[in-house]
Structure formats: C-alpha cells, structure tokens
Design an enzyme around this catalytic site. Structure first.
Site, PDB file in Angstrom:
ATOM      1  N   SER A 150      47.285 -85.434 -34.468  1.00 42.57           N
ATOM      2  CA  SER A 150      47.763 -84.527 -33.491  1.00 42.57           C
ATOM      3  C   SER A 150      47.147 -83.189 -32.933  1.00 42.57           C
ATOM      4  CB  SER A 150      49.316 -84.306 -34.071  1.00 42.57           C
ATOM      5  OG  SER A 150      49.229 -83.492 -35.066  1.00 42.57           O
TER       6      SER A 150
ATOM      7  N   LYS B 222      47.419 -74.382 -33.765  1.00 47.49           N
ATOM      8  CA  LYS B 222      47.944 -75.449 -33.142  1.00 47.49           C
ATOM      9  C   LYS B 222      49.352 -75.253 -32.776  1.00 47.49           C
ATOM     10  CE  LYS B 222      48.811 -80.116 -34.762  1.00 47.49           C
ATOM     11  NZ  LYS B 222      48.665 -81.203 -35.770  1.00 47.49           N
TER      12      LYS B 222
ATOM     13  N   SER C 142      46.090 -86.057 -39.013  1.00 42.87           N
ATOM     14  CA  SER C 142      46.329 -85.394 -37.914  1.00 42.87           C
ATOM     15  C   SER C 142      45.014 -84.000 -37.683  1.00 42.87           C
ATOM     16  CB  SER C 142      47.437 -84.813 -37.523  1.00 42.87           C
ATOM     17  OG  SER C 142      48.422 -85.632 -37.013  1.00 42.87           O
TER      18      SER C 142
END
Length: 459
Positions: free
Chosen positions: A148, A72, A172
């Site tokens: 996220s 990520k 997230s």
C-alpha cells in the site's frame, strides 16, 4: 527522470559542507514534485509554503538536516494535512498534531513536504484509490507501483525525494520496493512507534518505516524511528549487530501449497543466491515453512478488525450511518464481514499468529537468513487489482502478498533488495527474512550485496 540525485545521507553531507543550503534542497524537491507528480500522482497533499517557512525559521541540527521527506497517507499524521487513509470517509479529516514518527523526522532536521497516495485503508497491493486516483510506476506509468506504500515508492523511485515514510501490514513496504527497484525493510514487530494512535490488534502485524534508494539511509532512519515510547504494550528485542559473513542462508522459491512463482522471479532469486555464495555465505535449499493461503486466512482478522473499528469510530464522530459511497466496494464487503466477526475469532487469529511464528521460527535454528522471492508475480498493469471489482481482488490480491505477509504475522524483520530485472526492464526484488530483532543482521547483509551488485537508484 533526470540524473541520479544523492541519497538522504549524501544530501545531508552536501548541506553540512555548505555546497547546498537547506532551502535549495527543499526548493529542488518541490520543483521535482511540481514537474513530475501531475503524471505520476504519487503526492496527494503538500505543505510547500510551510516547509520553506520551517527552513527559514531554522531546522534542528540533526543527522538529516535539510533533507526533504514525504509521509504516507495512512495512519501517520502530519499536522494541517488531510489524513484520509485513501478513503472518502476520512477525506476531510485534518489532524492538528504530528504523529510521533513525523516529529522524530523533524527533530532529525528533515523537512516534510507532503503526503503520498495509498489504497483505501492500505487494503490493496496496488495504489489505485477512488479518492485520489491511481499512482503510476515511474518506469512505466501504465504499471502498478505496488501497495500500500505505492505513492511513497513511486516518489522515491522518481527522485522526487530521497526517502519517504512507508508502512507494512502484509508486504506494503516490500511490495512497492520490489516493483519500484528500491530497498525496503520491514522492521520487527514493535520496533517503530505508531504513537499517538494505538495500533490495537494490527500491532502484531503492521509496522512503520521507510522506502529508500540505499541501505545506509534505511539504517539511519531506523535508528531515528526506533527509540522506544514509554508504556508501549508490544515489545521487541533490542537491535543487535552480527557480522554479515559467513551466514547460512536458506533458499526457497516455491510453495508446496500456494501460488506458482513467475519463472523470471525465480531466476532473479537464484541469481541472488549465487551472489550470496560468491560472497562467502552458505546457501542451502529448504522448503517454504508455511502455506500462504492458510496463514493469511487464519491471521486476517488482526488487520480486518482494526480498520473496521476505525470506520465505526469515524461514523460515530460524524454522527451518522455508513453511506453507499463512503467506502469502495471491496472495502465495504470487508467491513460487513468483520463487523459481525465474533470475538472468539480474534483470539484464534492471535493464537494462529503465534503458532505460525513458532513454525517459521524453527527454521532459524537451521539457517541465519531465509531467501525468497518478494513477489510471486512481476509488476502488474494498473487495473488488475481493482477494488471496484471485488472478484478480481479475491482472485489476484493474495498472490502479491504470498511471500511477504507471513512475516507480518510472525513479527519478524524482512527486506526486499532490488537485485533483479525482468524481460520488460522492470525491477524484481528478492526477499531476505531473519528472526525477531535481527534487523542489523539483514542490514549488514544488504550493505554487502549493495556493494557487490549496486543497483540503479532512481529512474
């Protein structure tokens, strides 16, 4: 998107048995990314040639030898790839060294193929940054993959890679797990190192781990990532093991003071409760031990000041003031607010996190695990959570973290398990939380649920 690929452990077993070579495994993942990512927009930077060179040079003989992985793009560096944090301000920031967790993945034999899309500074429950554009949900490209860690969630759900790194500062990991039909565990505070980047005030809230299709992959990656770095300021109890049965499970699906939960989500949680009862666990209805609005408002500075400091440090590095197009409108408003926040508010936020921890923790004297919805709403359309229109974020954003963010404030582990499906055929995750340090208890329960009610692992 095609047949069901093996999970990470299954792929490593195929490689170990010489039914597949590491190069073939990596080339297959690259082909999947090249085929599906143009429409999905989950992967934003790649290192395909370097990855194949890593394979040809010889990989460490670790437990996930030859398994491809994506990282990520938020507070986790891959040497040589942009570390943009989803922000135009950091678009040309390229680190020279891997973060410690990335290095551990590589020492376990994994092959890093690239980085995944994230909203700006992770400040959105949907992945729609202006820098890289929106990521689609692989089940319906007009829908959100969550945030996220939405890029990672979409990539794993689409079968591009078997597992992907993710992080969780307010939900997230669990939010995209729910929206993409994946398993997502948020570990206890301090379990997985953020080194070499000090996490400062976000340390009590934000943690790193992964999104996976199976429970066993999550458990192994937690073992790989949770080796303590000497001198780490924020500690965590040792991983403990407890049998998954019989557990006393507290069940709550509604807030006394908070957003109403969608009836289809409530039904999925109640079905999960019946499944738990059928497995021998004792399910008892309880009241939600927190008010989401108050909890979020009181602890928000823990994350807000950290991203504000990152922006200020970046501007100092660049030797200039903030420009109008550096940040998205919603992020800009938050930056202005937290830039002027008195230090006393940080102290109050830390104290509030402890009070909320005691409040929620008291419930674990009555039950072993708390069962809740992961999300109060079903999977939204892209554009609902639009950071160019701050008003819509203020209206809708907190609804999507109402059930998740409290466990970031308390530091307790929580997981989203893909046990439900809505009337549109989209996944619904249910959340289980436990007391600090009890990841093994959650993983044992999740493995039991996975065996009893297996889910479709990829699209």
């Amino acid at each position: 998107m095609g047949c069901q690929p093996p999970d990470a452990i299954g792929l490593a077993e195929l490689i170990r048995k010489r039914e597949l070579s590491p190069r073939e495994a990596v080339e297959d993942a690259i082909a999947r990314i090249e085929k599906h990512n143009p429409s999905l927009n989950a992967v934003i930077a790649t290192r395909f040639e370097e990855a194949l060179a890593d394979v040809d040079a010889g990989l460490p003989d670790g437990p996930l030898h030859g398994v491809p992985v994506l990282i990520k793009d938020l507070n986790m560096d891959v040497a040589g790839l942009p570390s943009s944090r989803g922000s135009r301000l950091f678009a040309d920031h390229v680190p020279e060294c891997d973060s410690e967790l990335v290095a551990r993945y590589k020492r376990a034999g994994m092959v890093v193929l690239g980085t995944t899309n994230s909203p700006e500074f992770g400040l959105n429950a949907s992945t729609e940054p202006q820098l890289h554009g929106p990521t689609g949900n692989p089940r319906d490209l007009t829908r959100s993959p969550g945030g996220s860690s939405g890029g990672s969630g979409a990539a794993v759900a689409a079968g591009l890679v078997p597992v992907a790194h993710a992080s969780d500062g307010g939900g997230s990991i669990r939010i995209p797990a729910s929206m993409n039909g994946l398993f997502g565990l948020k570990p206890s505070r301090g379990r997985v190192t953020p080194a070499p980047a000090p996490s400062t005030l976000s340390g009590p809230s934000s943690v790193h781990h992964a999104l996976t299709t199976t429970v066993r992959d999550s458990a192994l990656l937690l073992d790989i990532g949770s080796v303590r770095v000497a001198g780490t300021a924020i500690g965590v109890p040792a991983l403990t093991s407890r049998p998954p049965r019989p557990l006393r499970i507290g069940l709550t699906t509604a807030f006394t003071d908070g957003p109403e939960t969608d009836p289809e989500v409530v039904a999925a949680v109640e079905d999960a409760a019946h499944l738990c009862a059928s497995l021998g666990h004792i399910v008892v209805p309880v009241d939600a031990p927190w008010a989401p609005g108050a909890a979020s408002a009181q602890t928000a500075p823990l994350m807000g000041v950290t991203f504000t400091t990152a922006v200020q440090d970046r501007l100092a590095e660049l030797g200039r003031d903030l420009r109008e197009d550096d940040l998205e409108p919603f992020t800009h408003l938050l930056f202005e607010h937290y830039s002027s926040l008195p230090a006393t508010e940080l102290s109050r936020a830390l104290s509030a996190a402890q009070r909320i921890g005691w409040q929620v923790g008291a419930g674990f004297d009555q039950y072993d695990v708390l069962l809740t919805p992961t999300l109060a709403r079903r999977v939204p359309a892209l554009g609902l959570l639009d950071t160019t229109r701050p008003a819509t974020i203020y209206e809708h954003g907190s609804v999507f973290s109402a059930w998740t963010s409290v466990f970031n404030a308390t530091g307790m582990p929580a997981m989203s398990v893909p046990l439900g499906t809505d009337s549109d055929g989209l996944p619904i995750g249910v959340q289980f939380a436990a007391d600090l340090g009890q990841e093994r208890l959650l993983l044992a329960l999740a493995a039991q649920l996975e065996e009893a009610a297996p889910w479709t692992r990829t699209v």
